[in-house]
Scaffold this motif. Structure first.
Motif, PDB file in Angstrom:
ATOM      1  N   ASN A  60     -36.721  32.911 -18.723  1.00  0.00           N
ATOM      2  CA  ASN A  60     -36.344  31.510 -18.928  1.00  0.00           C
ATOM      3  C   ASN A  60     -36.280  30.702 -17.632  1.00  0.00           C
ATOM      4  O   ASN A  60     -36.149  29.482 -17.681  1.00  0.00           O
ATOM      5  CB  ASN A  60     -34.958  31.425 -19.592  1.00  0.00           C
ATOM      6  N   GLU A  61     -36.350  31.385 -16.493  1.00  0.00           N
ATOM      7  CA  GLU A  61     -36.140  30.731 -15.208  1.00  0.00           C
ATOM      8  C   GLU A  61     -37.437  30.088 -14.702  1.00  0.00           C
ATOM      9  O   GLU A  61     -38.365  30.783 -14.282  1.00  0.00           O
ATOM     10  CB  GLU A  61     -35.642  31.763 -14.195  1.00  0.00           C
ATOM     11  N   GLN A  72     -38.100  28.480 -11.975  1.00  0.00           N
ATOM     12  CA  GLN A  72     -38.375  28.693 -10.560  1.00  0.00           C
ATOM     13  C   GLN A  72     -39.011  30.051 -10.302  1.00  0.00           C
ATOM     14  O   GLN A  72     -39.854  30.199  -9.416  1.00  0.00           O
ATOM     15  CB  GLN A  72     -37.084  28.547  -9.750  1.00  0.00           C
TER      16      GLN A  72
END
Length: 438
Positions: free
Chosen positions: A239-240, A242
């Motif tokens: 989900n990140e 970055q």
């Protein structure tokens, strides 16, 4: 040719190592004579089986494993325990074991039953010794990992920590072999969790970043991500934005159009769309819908793969409208995480430009502030969006001049970053030619 009739040549450690394989082939032509030199260190039964096995063709080696796997494995393990200092011999023995136990689960189970307590510690020692061929370290690490992962328990967790911590430091493992070894951890939920805790996902990310078009590395790395996707603890990492795992998988699919990459990638996507709305959002943001459309128009033969692609595509289409809403744009802008998603398109601005008048053009003010930030992608997207605002809003040019945004965009047009420079120049064209292609 010797290569076509020996087990060890099939070891994955020789992938793209033609020169090294040729060296080992030469060393092993007379390796049974080398064993004779060790005199009483090796039992007669071991010598006899070694000569019988090494001189046999590959098909006969396989038959020997069917009829006397105990004898073959005892021979291989006896040599490891007693003549580990013979470097050419160890290259042959360890790559042979790797090839055999990787072939199927039955042979691996038979091998683990033949193990003695001294073998695993001896194999671990190889990783910290000098002077062996690189494939010795890699084969030893792979064999140890397969054994320990199968056994589980605290020893296995400690091995994950040691292995992940030693990559790029003490352990002599090439980038090509890191994931073919790690995937054996990831078949077990508790070890997959330990892999995550030990920073293994960062290694996955680094490999995909460093080798975006390498079929071998991409396949095993995405295979690792697919195995991780069965573990709940991995979902926050997918989900990140970055970290960019989903983006990198999509890029690999686009750059390496091979069915083995597609199969493992869409198996991973299928797991993720079933458990995470945010993962769906990231897939949409990174253009997976377009990839799905192109793939389904192609000439795929694997029906299971086609079904997976359709399944993922249908879920993305259902969520597309939600994810391209004005609320989605506000969420991105407030998080200062602008990506090249569907809310940064001509269609979005044409439909939503009047909404940006709210609160005295507050969102446009935020976009203008982003031009002064240090995030290159945010600046590039902000330049694009401000250009679109000016293009579709009747007073867009006036608003941008009042906010001093035009001057900031002019500064970015001289930025060293090509993505920023191109989007700033495009934005300036739209500002200068107000009502450009409206």
């Amino acid at each position: 040719m010797f290569r076509n009739r020996k087990y060890f040549c099939q070891s994955i450690t020789f992938y793209q190592q033609e020169q090294l394989l040729n060296k080992v082939l030469k060393d092993c032509e007379d390796c049974f004579k080398q064993l004779d030199q060790h005199g009483k260190s090796i039992k007669k039964d071991t010598k006899d089986m070694f000569i019988k096995f090494t001189q046999a063709k590959l098909q006969d080696q396989k038959k020997l494993l069917e009829t006397d796997s105990v004898g073959v494995f005892q021979m291989l393990l006896d040599i490891i325990e007693n003549v580990a200092h013979d470097k050419p011999l160890m290259t042959y023995i360890l790559t042979t074991i790797d090839a055999i136990i990787s072939e199927n689960q039955r042979l691996f189970k038979q091998f683990t039953r033949a193990l003695t307590p001294q073998v695993v510690p001896k194999l671990k020692q190889f990783l910290f010794l000098d002077g062996y061929d690189k494939v010795v370290y890699e084969a030893a690490a792979k064999i140890v990992t397969m054994i320990i992962a199968e056994e589980g328990g605290n020893d296995a967790k400690e091995w994950v920590i040691l292995f992940i911590g030693g990559i790029g430091n003490k352990l002599k493992i090439s980038d090509q072999m890191i994931m073919p070894i790690c995937v054996h951890f990831l078949k077990h939920d508790s070890l997959a969790i330990q892999f995550i805790k030990s920073g293994g996902v960062k290694i996955v990310s680094n490999l995909l970043t460093k080798y975006p078009t390498d079929l071998h590395i991409a396949y095993y790395t995405i295979l690792a991500l697919w195995l991780l996707s069965f573990t709940n603890e991995s979902i926050p990492l997918f989900n990140e934005p970055q970290l960019g795992l989903i983006r990198m998988i999509i890029e690999s699919v686009q750059k390496i159009s091979r069915e083995k990459i597609l199969r493992v990638s869409f198996a991973c996507f299928k797991n993720l769309v079933d458990v995470s709305a945010q993962c769906i959002e990231l897939m949409v943001d990174n253009g997976l819908i377009k990839v799905v459309d192109l793939l389904l128009k192609g000439n795929l033969k694997d029906q299971d793969l086609i079904d997976d692609i359709k399944y993922v595509g249908e879920i993305l289409e259902k969520n597309m409208k939600i994810l391209t809403s004005f609320e989605k744009y506000v969420k991105e802008l407030n998080a200062q995480n602008l990506t090249w998603s569907p809310v940064h398109t001509e269609k979005f601005w044409k439909e939503n430009v009047k909404k940006f008048e709210e609160n005295d053009f507050l969102l446009i003010r935020k976009l203008a502030e982003i031009l002064k930030s240090n995030n290159n992608q945010n600046i590039a997207v902000a330049c694009y969006d401000l250009g679109e605002f000016c293009r579709f809003h009747p007073f867009g040019k006036v608003v941008l001049e009042q906010l001093n945004a035009k001057q900031e965009i002019m500064k970015q047009a001289r930025n060293d970053d090509q993505m920023i420079r191109e989007n700033a120049l495009l934005s300036l064209q739209k500002i200068m030619l107000h009502n450009w292609q409206v």
